[in-house]
Design an enzyme around this catalytic site. Structure first.
Site: not given
Length: 704
Positions: A44, A127, A148, A436, A442
């Site tokens: 932000d 806020k 909004r 790897c 793995c």
């Protein structure tokens, strides 16, 4: 001495930077406003700095101003899953700027008004970091609620809002006949903690923070999901009203409180610069003690008549300002640097920290990204380092406190082998990441690939999130994806005539499980034994094969058997199958080599063949194509589209028979240019390709 750039050169540099900023900001706006949960690729604080830079450049060079710039647009577009709602009064955003700058601008306006008698007092409020929405009441009844969105148009969330207890459904008779109450839907920190624990308990990955939890909960297409989440609401403003109900911001908030709305108790009425500064410092200090997340302070002129006289721009009111807190930083000890292994084998250095509190959260580790980052900032074990929560979300290791470095410390040496399986680690040219080479042998890669296999865009099995995958993996029940579909066979209670292995108790007898939860999991797994081809391809976790690439492959090969057969033949680089693969738009040699390498591993073929015994992978079915004047045309979209998302535009183009490509080439027939189109438009102009605006494209596809 080098000559300074000419005015024309300067303008070209500025124009390129403005275009770059607009594209970056618009891209992150889409991620933030159109995703559940919302996200950004930058923090932000970085976003705000980029936004300020764009505003300053547009102010200094007004010839580059545009109505399509992110500085002139509020929020993001509307999700395709919700009904659209037009805001009768736009939901403007509040500009990020110091309150001193706002006051200076207001005083200049007052001076022009030639009214020295006007006094300026300010309402300051925390806020809240949640999701803004507007709630409309007619004849005192709640009739509609909307997000909004882009400020002009939002998403209809009326049904979901009805489940939030802190939002009154009926207003008193003294309220206006028509009024839109605006505020923030949020999840408290304590509720988020409980919700996270519940998600972990059922093996689901919880949201990263309360803001994402609130936004994801409110924007659910299934209202029962929203109703099950602990959402709250703070009222702080209003939109359309049939008649005035207060003379000041402060009095209006007290009236809203009297009508049954929750109004933040930490709002203050302030009269001087000293009070404003003290309040900002106080709230910055107290923010970690609050039971809700805040990321700054919003300041508004208290007098509503003065607000009206000061006015607004098309993006933000001039009578308000939002001042964000800087990222909170702390010093702590870098106790160790460990290496994590991802599903593709990527080796990522992780800082193991002496636990430190940041904004009410204990931070004990943070990513160091890659070898270059470690070497560039010279992070060493036992260093004192500075860590911050940028954007109040992701912990970042910012720097080393060199003066506190211990004598004899040595630079960190990146390992040449995988720390989990011991396989050789390699770093390809022009790549930042070591990998790897162990593949599915793995254990770390196997576990991460299993998590990917059941992720939301892959098999998306309810109740089989990351925690439960780890649980079954650590118990030795999962080694490959096919084992998921054997869980019921192994972990369901034996019937009287069955002989079952004794090393595993029935799942319903495990700690934290019962008959209902076990049966729900088994049922969820059974329902996912039928899957579309593209989701199956994506679930395999082939490096560089994301959701879009998986759809391209499904579209081209149609069936699993055809795809598998073709990829096995493509192992020969001179073969027709390989040449066809690299010729597919959106694939290319790099992605093709990853796919071919996947099929070259015998273990992967065994897994695929075993999965076929449990799954029904549906052939890819192309949507019915409508004959049109763009049938067979190759089109490219570039820039930001206003009327629909890029994904929706692509689907529509394909419905009318066009092929949508990602890059412009001599084969391209049409380029549809939205706002801030970038290099694709320039290339199209150079090649003499037909270029259409979004409106012209709409007209073309709707021609009969």
């Amino acid at each position: 001495m080098q000559n300074s750039p000419t005015t024309e050169q300067t303008k070209n540099i500025v124009a390129e930077r403005i275009q770059e900023l607009r594209q970056l900001i618009a891209h992150n706006n889409r991620l933030y406003y159109e995703n559940i949960p919302p996200r950004r690729e930058i923090h932000d604080y970085e976003y705000d700095e980029l936004f300020k830079e764009l505003q300053e450049l547009e102010s200094r060079f007004p010839e580059f101003q545009s109505a399509d710039s992110p500085t002139q647009i509020v929020g993001g577009s509307v999700s395709e899953g919700f009904k659209k709602v037009q805001h009768s009064v736009p939901m403007l955003s509040i500009e990020n700027k110091p309150v001193t700058k706002m006051l200076s601008e207001v005083r200049s306006i007052i001076k022009e008004l030639k009214d020295d008698a006007i006094s300026i007092d300010i309402v300051a409020e925390p806020k809240i970091d949640g999701l803004s929405c507007s709630i409309r009441y007619e004849k005192h009844q709640l009739v509609r609620a909307a997000t909004r969105g882009d400020g002009l148009e939002g998403e209809d969330i009326t049904v979901n809002v009805h489940s939030i207890s802190e939002i009154p459904k009926i207003l008193p008779l003294d309220a206006p006949e028509v009024i839109e109450i605006r505020g923030e839907v949020y999840m408290s920190n304590s509720d988020f903690k409980q919700y996270t624990a519940q998600q972990n308990k059922i093996g689901e990955k919880p949201p990263e923070n309360p803001r994402n939890a609130a936004a994801g909960s409110l924007r659910q297409l299934d209202p029962s999901v929203t109703a099950s989440r602990p959402l709250r609401f703070f009222a702080y403003a209003w939109g359309e009203i049939s008649n005035s109900f207060a003379k000041s911001q402060w009095d209006a908030l007290q009236t809203l409180r009297g009508w049954g709305f929750k109004v933040c108790d930490d709002i203050r009425l302030l009269y001087s610069s000293d009070e404003l500064n003290s309040y900002f410092e106080e709230m910055q200090e107290r923010r970690s003690e609050l039971d809700f997340t805040i990321d700054g302070i919003v300041y508004k002129l208290n007098s509503l008549s003065l607000q009206e006289r000061v006015g607004q721009t098309n993006r933000a009111p001039r009578w308000a300002a939002a001042q964000k807190f800087p990222p909170e930083k702390r010093e702590t000890l870098l106790q160790n640097i460990t290496i994590s292994v991802g599903r593709s084998g990527a080796l990522t250095p992780v800082a193991e920290l002496l636990p430190v509190r940041l904004l009410g959260t204990t931070v004990s580790n943070a990513t160091l990204h890659n070898q270059d980052e470690v070497e560039c900032k010279d992070f060493r074990i036992d260093d004192t380092i500075v860590v911050q929560r940028a954007g109040d979300v992701i912990p970042q290791v910012v720097s080393v406190v060199i003066e506190k470095r211990l004598s004899g410390s040595i630079p960190f040496v990146f390992p040449s082998a995988c720390p989990v399986c011991g396989s050789k680690a390699v770093r390809e040219p022009r790549e930042a990441v070591w990998k790897c080479t162990g593949g599915l042998t793995c254990p770390a890669q196997s576990l991460e690939r299993l998590k990917h296999f059941v992720s939301r865009d892959a098999f998306n099995i309810d109740g089989l999130g990351e925690k439960n995958i780890e649980l079954f993996y650590n118990k030795g029940l999962l080694a490959s994806p096919v084992d998921i579909f054997r869980l019921e066979e192994i972990l369901s209670p034996p019937l009287l005539w069955q002989q079952k292995p004794s090393e595993f108790k029935p799942l319903q007898e495990w700690d934290g499980w019962g008959e209902l939860s076990a049966n729900n999991l088994f049922r969820a797994i059974r329902t996912k034994q039928k899957i579309t081809l593209y989701r199956f391809i994506y679930a395999l976790g082939i490096p560089k094969v994301g959701e879009v690439t998986a759809k391209i492959l499904a579209d081209n090969y149609v069936s699993l058997d055809n795809w598998q057969s073709s990829m096995l033949k493509a192992a020969e680089r001179e073969s027709e199958c390989y040449q066809h693969l690299i010729s597919i738009d959106g694939i290319g040699s790099v992605v093709a080599d990853e796919i071919v390498s996947f099929f070259a591993e015998a273990h992967n073929i065994q897994v695929l063949d075993s999965l076929k015994n449990y799954l029904s992978v549906e052939d890819f079915t192309k949507p019915a194509i409508i004959s049109s004047n763009i049938s067979g045309k190759i089109v490219v979209f570039t820039g930001e589209l206003e009327k629909r998302s890029r994904k929706a535009a692509k689907i529509e183009a394909e419905k009318f028979g066009a092929k949508v490509a990602t890059d412009v080439s001599r084969k391209t027939d049409i380029v549809i240019a939205g706002t801030d189109p970038g290099s694709k438009l320039r290339k199209a102009q150079e090649l003499g390709i037909k270029i259409l605006s979004e409106d012209e494209w709409e007209h073309l596809i709707n021609e009969k």
